[in-house]
Write a protein that holds these residues in place. Structure first.
Motif, short mmCIF file in Angstrom:
data_model
loop_
_atom_site.label_atom_id
_atom_site.label_comp_id
_atom_site.label_asym_id
_atom_site.label_seq_id
_atom_site.Cartn_x
_atom_site.Cartn_y
_atom_site.Cartn_z
N PHE A 90 -15.75 -8.48 24.52
CA PHE A 90 -17.19 -8.67 24.63
C PHE A 90 -17.52 -10.11 25.00
CE2 PHE A 90 -16.65 -5.09 21.69
CZ PHE A 90 -17.39 -4.14 22.37
N HIS A 91 -18.63 -10.27 25.72
CA HIS A 91 -19.06 -11.59 26.14
C HIS A 91 -20.56 -11.55 26.43
CE1 HIS A 91 -16.89 -9.36 29.33
NE2 HIS A 91 -18.03 -9.50 30.00
N SER A 92 -21.28 -12.58 25.96
CA SER A 92 -22.72 -12.60 26.13
C SER A 92 -23.25 -14.01 25.87
CB SER A 92 -23.38 -11.61 25.17
OG SER A 92 -24.78 -11.81 25.11
N ASP A 102 -15.81 -0.84 29.22
CA ASP A 102 -15.08 -1.69 30.18
C ASP A 102 -15.51 -3.15 30.11
OD1 ASP A 102 -13.91 0.65 31.04
OD2 ASP A 102 -15.30 0.93 32.71
N HIS A 103 -16.58 -3.46 29.35
CA HIS A 103 -17.13 -4.82 29.26
C HIS A 103 -17.47 -5.34 30.65
CE1 HIS A 103 -15.53 -4.28 25.30
NE2 HIS A 103 -14.30 -4.29 25.74
N ASP A 104 -17.94 -4.43 31.48
CA ASP A 104 -18.24 -4.71 32.88
C ASP A 104 -19.77 -4.75 33.04
OD1 ASP A 104 -18.57 -4.76 35.62
OD2 ASP A 104 -17.06 -3.24 36.03
N ILE A 105 -20.34 -5.94 32.81
CA ILE A 105 -21.80 -6.08 32.84
C ILE A 105 -22.35 -5.85 34.24
CG2 ILE A 105 -23.74 -7.63 32.39
CD1 ILE A 105 -22.04 -9.02 30.28
N ALA A 106 -21.64 -6.34 35.25
CA ALA A 106 -22.13 -6.21 36.63
C ALA A 106 -22.27 -4.75 37.04
CB ALA A 106 -21.19 -6.94 37.58
N ASN A 107 -21.26 -3.95 36.79
CA ASN A 107 -21.35 -2.53 37.16
C ASN A 107 -22.32 -1.78 36.26
OD1 ASN A 107 -19.84 -1.61 39.50
ND2 ASN A 107 -18.04 -2.45 38.45
N SER A 108 -22.49 -2.23 35.03
CA SER A 108 -23.50 -1.64 34.17
C SER A 108 -24.89 -1.85 34.77
CB SER A 108 -23.43 -2.25 32.77
OG SER A 108 -24.48 -1.77 31.95
N ASP A 114 -23.85 2.39 29.91
CA ASP A 114 -23.37 2.03 28.58
C ASP A 114 -21.85 2.08 28.52
OD1 ASP A 114 -25.85 1.58 27.53
OD2 ASP A 114 -26.03 3.51 26.51
N LEU A 115 -21.28 3.04 29.22
CA LEU A 115 -19.82 3.15 29.26
C LEU A 115 -19.20 1.91 29.92
CD1 LEU A 115 -17.30 4.90 28.72
CD2 LEU A 115 -17.65 5.93 30.96
N SER A 172 -15.87 -17.98 30.79
CA SER A 172 -15.08 -17.64 31.99
C SER A 172 -15.34 -16.21 32.42
CB SER A 172 -13.59 -17.84 31.69
OG SER A 172 -13.30 -19.18 31.41
N ARG A 173 -15.39 -15.31 31.45
CA ARG A 173 -15.68 -13.91 31.78
C ARG A 173 -17.08 -13.76 32.37
NH1 ARG A 173 -13.89 -11.47 25.94
NH2 ARG A 173 -11.63 -11.67 26.12
#
Length: 758
Positions: A698-700, A499-505, A493-494, A727-728
């Motif tokens: 944020f991006h989704s 960090d808006h880091d979906i891959a590492n999430s 979740d952090l 792009s993100r």
């Protein structure tokens, strides 16, 4: 000594801060910071001095101190712009600038017992450890009080905070099987002593970490934040029991009192010994006990043994262990139908199965409720029973009753860390994140070694936007316990919100699944993450993985409906939701959304009217619990020409959505505001809110593809913002491919996509 300034009064002895006579909730480290600045008000204090005073040799981020300064100013009605209380000297440090009046004689002390000339904080608070719901060990790295070397030189012991840790008792019987009995004696004594209101008692979870420890008493006292330690042992031989205990002043490393109790083995004698020990502790610490006619929990030795065995089974922290506990508790009640605490604990076990095993809430509530009623009828002063009653009320969605029950549990036992932490969870749900964090810090002070509590605190910090502090806590947990799956779920979740880091999430969630493949919530979160980056097929596989591990879960049918939704088989999904919302009203939003997609909106509105008729009242009240349903219902009523009720619902939803939030919840905040504004026809304001959503990082694809934004598709500014998000998301997809190529997303035995062919 008491410090008065403006309308505030700070009392170091009682660890209290009042405003116009009313107590304020304050985090322990924020209290320490204010006190330190007050004590040094005649000079500027450097950041290095504050770091050393609050955290000793611990390594913390600069943002941690900045957040503490911000919170201190906030509670004192100050801010960084006006600085009427705490002044910042950029590049140097801080100074307390408000005028202070010092009352040298504390009302609680007579003239003969005035404080010596030492720092009130260090002389009173011997080690209040880092407190951090709900789950967490974060606090070990984090806010904690350290024992000052000056403490050992104090002559006035009355200035030391009354605090005690009862370490696990040694089993001195010949039989190893007697360990459960020795542990049970320890637990019962801890429960009894914790009811002494003037005494801070470290909770069971934390003291159990010192079983068979080789650490010395002084180090233990520092880690737990206490000034006194009780050690002991239990021996059963034939029809006799021997309990020996010794009370130690851990700061000065001296014995205060010791006693050996040898009695005939009986329930009455066990509880009588515990009462005598409690009274001796109070006497040694100069605490006056109010007279109480306390009943023994049970008169049956066999029932007591069964209860002790249940506690031992719970400590295994496995589903098998929890089921063993249920069996032992049922046996205890059968042996003694008047065993109040056994009823309460059995009810708690049944309720926990809702979350841990996904069992139907209605069934478990029906099992638990009569047990709690009996427990409170047998013992109306049971703090534990009130805590379980609060848990029941929360599952029943009777939140105010739950809050009152938690407060009663704490009133009966101020050392009930579980109730304090759970009350923090209530305030988080209500949106009062600051109060939630404060309560969790308070719970952490009583339970500094509970990593579940630490994890919960990190989650609260995350929700309040204090990402660095949350990361400190989670990093500490994972370094000490690399196999602790709960911390990885919160860390995901952090990564996502902070960090808006979906891959590492996603990577972190995979690791959590490997560590705990049967925890049912993780695959549902992974499904959402993959939907965010536009990988619908993988999202479906994770939903099917959930069905594989929890086929009878209360969310199983809803999950099947969600699979049909992703496959665009909307009518099948609608039929399931139409049935399930009778049991789970919080899914009304999804039902109404599917009603729009299928052209069955009138059917959905009719069901909504049956389940939530209050949304159709003239005096409808919108809050965080019904906001999303009110929004989508209002939008559809507006399209049907029912503008008056529609406007009430939409304006009420907007007011709730616009409530100021921080941290991860900002993604929800700006997205909802934009969509509600579009329903109200205000495209300009909606675009501005959507712009804030994107600017925050944020991006989704779930947002990009949401039809609620269709009316903005021709807007050039909106198109630019969507281009930024795409792009993100492409970058996130590349990062995922790299992780996959390095074997970071390998999982054994993912189920086949069996529903995709339907």
């Amino acid at each position: 000594m008491i410090y008065q300034f403006m309308e505030y009064e700070l009392d170091p002895l009682n660890f209290s801060l009042k405003k116009n006579g009313e107590n304020l909730e304050i985090e322990p480290q924020v209290f320490n910071l204010i006190l330190f600045l007050i004590e040094n008000h005649n000079r500027l204090v450097t950041r290095d001095e504050i770091y050393k005073y609050l955290w000793g040799d611990k390594s913390v981020l600069d943002s941690t101190l900045s957040n503490h300064i911000k919170n201190a100013r906030s509670i004192l009605g100050d801010n960084g712009q006006h600085q009427r209380v705490i002044k910042t000297v950029h590049g140097r440090g801080y100074q307390f600038v408000s005028e202070i009046k010092i009352i040298t004689e504390h009302p609680a002390l007579n003239k003969a017992n005035r404080f010596p000339d030492v720092s009130p904080h260090k002389s009173i608070w011997i080690t209040l450890v880092s407190i951090a719901f709900l789950s967490l060990a974060i606090f070990l790295i984090y806010p904690h009080f350290h024992v000052s070397d000056k403490v050992s030189g104090l002559e006035n012991e009355e200035s030391i905070k009354k605090s005690l840790a009862i370490l696990p008792f040694e089993n001195r019987s010949n039989l190893k099987d007697d360990v459960f009995f020795t542990n049970g004696i320890h637990d019962e004594l801890l429960t009894r002593v914790s009811k002494i209101h003037q005494l801070k008692i470290i909770s069971r979870t934390s003291v159990l970490t010192y079983r068979d420890t080789l650490k010395n008493i002084r180090d233990i006292s520092k880690e737990l934040g206490v000034s006194t330690i009780l050690e002991g042992g239990v021996q059963r031989a034939g029809d006799e029991i021997r309990i020996n205990v010794q009370l130690i002043d851990a700061i000065n490393d001296k014995h205060l009192w010791a006693e050996t109790y040898t009695r005939k083995l009986s329930v009455k004698n066990i509880f009588t010994i515990q009462t005598e020990i409690s009274e001796s502790i109070a006497k040694q610490l100069e605490i006056v006990l109010s007279p109480k006619n306390e009943k023994f929990p049970t008169q049956s030795m066999e029932a007591l043994k069964a209860f002790f065995r249940a506690t031992a089974a719970i400590d295994k922290n496995t589903n098998k262990g929890y089921q063993e506990a249920i069996n032992h508790l049922e046996q205890a009640i059968q042996l003694d139908p008047k065993f109040a605490i056994a009823y309460a604990e059995l009810a708690s076990r049944y309720l926990d199965q809702i979350y841990l095993e996904g069992l139907p809430s209605e069934t478990q509530i029906s099992k638990a409720k009569p047990l709690i009623d009996i427990a409170l009828k047998l013992d109306e002063n049971s703090s534990h029973a009130y805590r379980v009653l609060a848990k029941l009320s929360m599952y029943q969605k009777n939140f105010n009753a739950g809050k009152l029950a938690y407060e009663q549990a704490i009133k009966l036992n101020p050392n009930n860390a579980e109730a304090i932490g759970a009350l923090g969870g209530y305030y988080m749900y209500e949106g009062d994140i600051q109060k939630a964090v404060t309560l969790l810090f308070k719970a952490r002070e009583l339970n500094p070694k509970d990593d579940k509590l630490a994890d919960s605190l990190s989650l609260m910090l995350l929700k309040s936007g204090r990402f660095d502090e949350a990361k400190d806590i989670l990093t500490d947990i994972i370094q000490r316990k690399p196999d602790y799956s709960i911390a990885y779920r919160t860390l995901s979740d952090l990564y996502y919100f902070g960090d808006h880091d979906i891959a590492n999430s996603i990577k972190t969630l995979y690791h959590s699944v490997i560590l705990d493949p049967e925890f049912i919530a993780t695959p549902l979160v992974l499904a959402m993450r993959y939907e965010d980056i536009g990988q619908t097929a993988t999202s479906i596989k994770w939903l099917e993985f959930f069905l594989k591990i929890a086929p009878n879960s209360r969310e199983a049918e809803i999950t099947r409906a969600d699979i049909y939704t992703l496959l665009k088989q909307y009518n099948k999904a609608f039929d399931i939701y139409l049935k399930e919302v009778k049991k789970h009203p919080y899914h009304l939003y999804s039902l109404l959304e599917l009603g729009e997609k299928t052209g069955r909106i009138n059917e959905a509105i009719a069901r909504c009217r049956t389940i939530s008729p209050e949304l159709f009242f003239d005096d409808v009240v919108i809050d965080s619990r019904n906001m999303s349903t009110a929004f989508i219902l209002g939008r559809n009523l507006k399209s049907q020409g029912k503008s008056e009720q529609a406007n009430k619902l939409l304006q009420g939803s907007l007011k709730v959505a616009r409530k100021e939030v921080y941290g991860g919840r900002q993604s929800i905040h700006y997205n909802w505001v934009a969509r509600i504004l579009l329903a109200l026809g205000d495209k300009k304001a909606a675009l501005k809110s959507f712009e804030q959503y994107v600017k925050l990082g944020f991006h989704s694809y779930a947002i990009i593809n949401n039809p609620d934004y269709n009316s903005l598709h021709d807007n050039t500014e909106y198109q630019k913002l969507v281009s930024i998000m795409k792009s993100r998301l492409k970058l996130e997809q590349k990062k995922l491919k790299i992780l996959e190529s390095h074997g970071k997303l390998n999982l054994p035995d993912l189920p086949a996509n069996t529903l995709s062919a339907n």
